[in-house]
Scaffold this motif. Sequence first.
Motif, PDB file in Angstrom:
ATOM      1  N   ARG A  73       0.834  -1.210   0.000  1.00 21.75           N
ATOM      2  CA  ARG A  73       0.000   0.000   0.000  1.00 21.75           C
ATOM      3  C   ARG A  73       0.860   1.248   0.000  1.00 21.75           C
ATOM      4  O   ARG A  73       0.539   2.232  -0.689  1.00 21.75           O
ATOM      5  N   GLU A  74       1.966   1.232   0.735  1.00 20.82           N
ATOM      6  CA  GLU A  74       2.858   2.391   0.795  1.00 20.82           C
ATOM      7  C   GLU A  74       3.418   2.717  -0.581  1.00 20.82           C
ATOM      8  O   GLU A  74       3.469   3.880  -0.989  1.00 20.82           O
TER       9      GLU A  74
ATOM     10  N   VAL B 195       2.110   1.871  -3.496  1.00 18.63           N
ATOM     11  CA  VAL B 195       1.004   2.304  -4.346  1.00 18.63           C
ATOM     12  C   VAL B 195       0.665   3.764  -4.073  1.00 18.63           C
ATOM     13  O   VAL B 195       0.465   4.558  -5.004  1.00 18.63           O
ATOM     14  N   ASP B 196       0.615   4.138  -2.801  1.00 18.31           N
ATOM     15  CA  ASP B 196       0.311   5.525  -2.458  1.00 18.31           C
ATOM     16  C   ASP B 196       1.361   6.485  -3.015  1.00 18.31           C
ATOM     17  O   ASP B 196       1.026   7.590  -3.458  1.00 18.31           O
TER      18      ASP B 196
ATOM     19  N   LEU C 233       0.547   6.971  -6.678  1.00 22.57           N
ATOM     20  CA  LEU C 233      -0.609   7.845  -6.833  1.00 22.57           C
ATOM     21  C   LEU C 233      -0.229   9.301  -6.611  1.00 22.57           C
ATOM     22  O   LEU C 233      -0.704  10.204  -7.318  1.00 22.57           O
ATOM     23  N   ALA C 234       0.655   9.540  -5.647  1.00 23.90           N
ATOM     24  CA  ALA C 234       1.088  10.904  -5.356  1.00 23.90           C
ATOM     25  C   ALA C 234       1.848  11.519  -6.524  1.00 23.90           C
ATOM     26  O   ALA C 234       1.901  12.745  -6.664  1.00 23.90           O
TER      27      ALA C 234
ATOM     28  N   HIS D  90      -3.375  -1.729  -6.110  1.00 25.64           N
ATOM     29  CA  HIS D  90      -2.889  -2.424  -4.923  1.00 25.64           C
ATOM     30  C   HIS D  90      -3.192  -3.903  -5.125  1.00 25.64           C
ATOM     31  O   HIS D  90      -4.315  -4.358  -4.916  1.00 25.64           O
TER      32      HIS D  90
END
Length: 215
Positions: free
Chosen positions: A181-182, A184-185, A188-189, A196
């Motif tokens: 998740r980290e 993936v985030d 996205l940023a 995910h």
Amino acid sequence: MTATAPSRPFDAVLCDIDNVIRHYDSAALTALERAAGLPEGTTARIAFAPEVVLPLLLGAITPREWVESITAGFAEQGVLDAAAARPLAVALPGSPFAADQEVVALLRRVREEAGLPLVLVSNASVSLEDDLAGLGLAKLADHVVSSARVGVAKPDPRIYAIAVEYAGVAAERCLFVDDSRENVDAALALGMSALHYRIPADLRDALAPAFTTLR
């Protein structure tokens, strides 16, 4: 009036390797942990602590030196002495692994049928290229970005920038796939589309627009 084919939402795929393409069998390690009276996952907790694993992922130490760091970690935490810890430290990186052939087939299809660039992006040791060759996947992707080779690891934006450059499209036109998740985030940023990943069906659904535009 002629119908216009829908445009796809991405023009390149950036994909993680471990826990997406490659999966490890930890049965032997789990058996060793049980025999030592340790909870399952103890070795991984010590081995993947940032201070232990980051030197490996940044190419500063070899896999053999990582084993020594894991062994030392057991002793430093008072879990096991070095003699008892070493077999577990050896077993973790020595766990057998295999490729998920459903995932491999999807990635081959998106590259060969849809014609999209595929870049593998992995937090890995210097043995990654040999591991991929052993799996018969040396030519799966257009490029492989290994943290140990470039000296930066996910979720550092710099490794994403390297992968985007190899893909040859803007970050906003990339689909990033990772089980973390980290990570993936972080994608996205940077303006990417992202998945995910959990199971192959997730990837199949995410890649579907690349093929519907071909109809």
